[in-house]
Scaffold this motif. Structure first.
Motif, short mmCIF file in Angstrom:
data_model
loop_
_atom_site.label_atom_id
_atom_site.label_comp_id
_atom_site.label_asym_id
_atom_site.label_seq_id
_atom_site.Cartn_x
_atom_site.Cartn_y
_atom_site.Cartn_z
N LEU A 91 0.81 -1.23 0.00
CA LEU A 91 0.00 0.00 0.00
C LEU A 91 0.84 1.28 0.00
O LEU A 91 0.30 2.36 -0.22
CB LEU A 91 -0.93 0.01 1.22
N ILE A 92 2.14 1.14 0.24
CA ILE A 92 3.00 2.32 0.36
C ILE A 92 2.98 3.20 -0.89
O ILE A 92 3.02 4.43 -0.80
CB ILE A 92 4.45 1.88 0.69
N LYS A 93 2.85 2.60 -2.07
CA LYS A 93 2.91 3.39 -3.30
C LYS A 93 1.57 4.02 -3.68
O LYS A 93 1.45 4.60 -4.76
CB LYS A 93 3.42 2.52 -4.46
N ASN A 94 0.57 3.92 -2.79
CA ASN A 94 -0.75 4.49 -3.08
C ASN A 94 -1.28 4.03 -4.44
O ASN A 94 -1.51 4.84 -5.35
CB ASN A 94 -0.72 6.02 -3.03
N PRO A 95 -1.49 2.74 -4.60
CA PRO A 95 -1.90 2.21 -5.91
C PRO A 95 -3.30 2.66 -6.30
O PRO A 95 -4.14 2.94 -5.45
CB PRO A 95 -1.88 0.70 -5.68
N LYS A 96 -3.53 2.71 -7.61
CA LYS A 96 -4.88 3.01 -8.11
C LYS A 96 -5.77 1.77 -8.00
O LYS A 96 -6.99 1.90 -7.87
CB LYS A 96 -4.80 3.46 -9.57
N ILE A 97 -5.16 0.59 -8.09
CA ILE A 97 -5.89 -0.67 -7.98
C ILE A 97 -5.16 -1.59 -7.01
O ILE A 97 -3.92 -1.69 -7.05
CB ILE A 97 -6.02 -1.36 -9.35
N ILE A 98 -5.91 -2.25 -6.14
CA ILE A 98 -5.36 -3.29 -5.27
C ILE A 98 -6.02 -4.61 -5.64
O ILE A 98 -7.26 -4.70 -5.70
CB ILE A 98 -5.63 -2.98 -3.79
N VAL A 99 -5.21 -5.62 -5.91
CA VAL A 99 -5.70 -6.97 -6.17
C VAL A 99 -5.23 -7.84 -5.01
O VAL A 99 -4.04 -8.06 -4.84
CB VAL A 99 -5.18 -7.52 -7.51
N ALA A 100 -6.17 -8.31 -4.21
CA ALA A 100 -5.83 -9.02 -2.98
C ALA A 100 -6.46 -10.41 -2.99
O ALA A 100 -7.68 -10.55 -2.95
CB ALA A 100 -6.32 -8.23 -1.77
N ASP A 101 -5.61 -11.43 -3.07
CA ASP A 101 -6.07 -12.82 -3.12
C ASP A 101 -5.90 -13.45 -1.75
O ASP A 101 -4.79 -13.75 -1.33
CB ASP A 101 -5.25 -13.58 -4.17
N GLU A 102 -7.01 -13.62 -1.03
CA GLU A 102 -7.01 -14.17 0.33
C GLU A 102 -6.02 -13.42 1.23
O GLU A 102 -5.21 -14.04 1.93
CB GLU A 102 -6.67 -15.66 0.30
N PRO A 103 -6.06 -12.09 1.27
CA PRO A 103 -5.05 -11.34 2.04
C PRO A 103 -5.18 -11.50 3.55
O PRO A 103 -4.23 -11.21 4.27
CB PRO A 103 -5.32 -9.89 1.63
N THR A 104 -6.34 -11.95 4.02
CA THR A 104 -6.53 -12.07 5.46
C THR A 104 -6.61 -13.52 5.92
O THR A 104 -7.05 -13.82 7.03
CB THR A 104 -7.82 -11.34 5.89
N ALA A 105 -6.15 -14.45 5.07
CA ALA A 105 -6.29 -15.88 5.36
C ALA A 105 -5.58 -16.29 6.65
O ALA A 105 -6.03 -17.21 7.33
CB ALA A 105 -5.76 -16.70 4.19
N ASN A 106 -4.48 -15.63 6.98
CA ASN A 106 -3.70 -16.03 8.16
C ASN A 106 -3.93 -15.13 9.37
O ASN A 106 -3.16 -15.19 10.33
CB ASN A 106 -2.21 -16.01 7.79
N LEU A 107 -4.97 -14.31 9.32
CA LEU A 107 -5.20 -13.33 10.37
C LEU A 107 -6.42 -13.68 11.22
O LEU A 107 -7.38 -14.30 10.74
CB LEU A 107 -5.40 -11.94 9.75
N ASP A 108 -6.39 -13.26 12.50
CA ASP A 108 -7.56 -13.43 13.35
C ASP A 108 -8.61 -12.38 13.00
O ASP A 108 -8.37 -11.50 12.16
CB ASP A 108 -7.17 -13.36 14.83
N VAL A 109 -9.76 -12.47 13.64
CA VAL A 109 -10.87 -11.58 13.29
C VAL A 109 -10.48 -10.11 13.44
O VAL A 109 -10.73 -9.29 12.55
CB VAL A 109 -12.11 -11.89 14.15
N ALA A 110 -9.85 -9.77 14.57
CA ALA A 110 -9.49 -8.36 14.80
C ALA A 110 -8.55 -7.85 13.73
O ALA A 110 -8.73 -6.74 13.20
CB ALA A 110 -8.84 -8.23 16.18
N SER A 111 -7.55 -8.66 13.36
CA SER A 111 -6.58 -8.24 12.34
C SER A 111 -7.23 -8.15 10.96
O SER A 111 -6.89 -7.27 10.17
CB SER A 111 -5.41 -9.23 12.30
N ARG A 112 -8.16 -9.06 10.68
CA ARG A 112 -8.85 -8.99 9.39
C ARG A 112 -9.58 -7.66 9.25
O ARG A 112 -9.54 -7.02 8.19
CB ARG A 112 -9.84 -10.16 9.24
N PHE A 113 -10.23 -7.23 10.31
CA PHE A 113 -10.99 -5.98 10.23
C PHE A 113 -10.09 -4.76 10.26
O PHE A 113 -10.48 -3.70 9.75
CB PHE A 113 -12.07 -5.95 11.32
N GLU A 114 -8.89 -4.87 10.81
CA GLU A 114 -7.91 -3.78 10.67
C GLU A 114 -7.58 -3.59 9.18
O GLU A 114 -7.51 -2.45 8.69
CB GLU A 114 -6.63 -4.12 11.44
N VAL A 115 -7.39 -4.70 8.47
CA VAL A 115 -7.10 -4.63 7.04
C VAL A 115 -8.31 -4.10 6.26
O VAL A 115 -8.17 -3.23 5.40
CB VAL A 115 -6.70 -6.03 6.50
#
Length: 291
Positions: free
Chosen positions: A144-168
């Motif tokens: 996210l550092i480069k401020n993209p125009k498009i983000i493509v996220a494939d299962e980006p929260t698969a390894n995170l708990d509920v709280a961390s998923r909602f932070e993302v």
């Protein structure tokens, strides 16, 4: 305005056809939930959009560019995968500084992302020493550092708990609001994902089964009814006085904005084990043919 357009998009791996003639468009500033059962073709589609693999036939344009050939697109699009790929012997701080230098980005903005994902205490830690979930958070900051125009996220929260998923999810929502960023995101937790999305793209067996606004598939009031399993029911009920809440054992039936509800509970020490919306799940599964 459409920022991604596909026409009769097909992908084969040998004799196996993973995607069968998909045609669709993704609107600028939308958050599109890419849903479907395991093996449906979600990851293949997202990798083609990202330029990581080449289509077999048909057309795909991302910001007017062919993602497989474009040299401009990598500067405008960020990819977040389910498995982090980061330099193992660098510290989190070193990875972030390299990213800000590479993309000529604001280091203070990078640190704000670090803080928002509760990574400040890991800045001096080497990537190899982090848990899988923490590595995933670092990958998300890096992307996210480069401020993209498009983000493509494939299962980006698969390894995170509920709280961390909602932070993302909160970061994605802020990016859409402030920067009009277009986001495509897949997850095996459909209820959570669709609660933060504006559009849905459903795939099953490589066939496009549904594409469009979520609000046209499901009534808004049904989108905002969730069953949440928590560790402290009494405290959760007291925190959610402004919502409609019914109690079933250690499970709450709550109506309201899921992101706000989760934030209220997590920020006040209530642990969430599970979230579901049976009406939402059945509606999506019916449209996508996902049984």
């Amino acid at each position: 305005m459409s920022v991604i357009k596909a026409n009769n998009l097909t992908k084969r791996f040998g004799d196996f056809e993973a995607l069968h003639g998909l045609s669709f468009s993704i609107e600028e500033g939308s958050i599109t939930a890419v849903v479907g059962p395991n093996g449906a073709g979600k990851s293949t589609l997202l990798k083609i959009i990202s330029g990581l693999i080449k289509r077999t036939s048909g057309e795909i344009k991302v910001l007017g560019e062919d993602p497989w050939k474009s040299q401009k697109l990598p500067r405008m699009l960020s990819v977040i995968l389910d498995k982090p790929y980061l330099p193992q012997f660098l510290t989190v701080e070193e990875v972030i500084k390299e990213a800000t230098s590479e993309f000529d980005a604001d280091y203070s903005y990078a640190l704000s992302l670090v803080e928002e994902l509760n990574l400040t205490n890991f800045l001096k830690s080497k990537i190899k020493d982090l848990s899988t979930g923490t590595k995933q958070k670092v990958q998300i900051v890096f992307s996210l550092i480069k401020n993209p125009k498009i983000i493509v996220a494939d299962e980006p929260t698969a390894n995170l708990d509920v709280a961390s998923r909602f932070e993302v999810y909160n970061i994605f929502l802020k990016l859409r609001e402030k920067m009009h960023t277009t986001i495509l995101i897949s997850s095996h937790i459909a209820s959570e994902l669709i609660a933060i999305s504006t559009h849905i793209l459903g795939i099953n067996n490589g066939v496009l089964r549904y594409v469009g606004e979520i609000s046209k598939m499901i009534r808004k009031d049904l989108l905002e009814e969730f069953y949440i399993t928590v560790d402290n029911v009494q405290r959760a009920v007291s925190l959610l006085k402004s919502y409609t809440v019914e109690v079933y054992g250690n499970q709450l039936k709550v109506r309201g904005n899921l992101v706000n509800i989760v934030s209220e509970l997590v920020n006040n020490g209530v642990r969430i084990f599970y979230i579901r919306n049976s009406i939402l799940d059945k509606s999506v599964q019916g449209e996508v043919g996902w049984v």
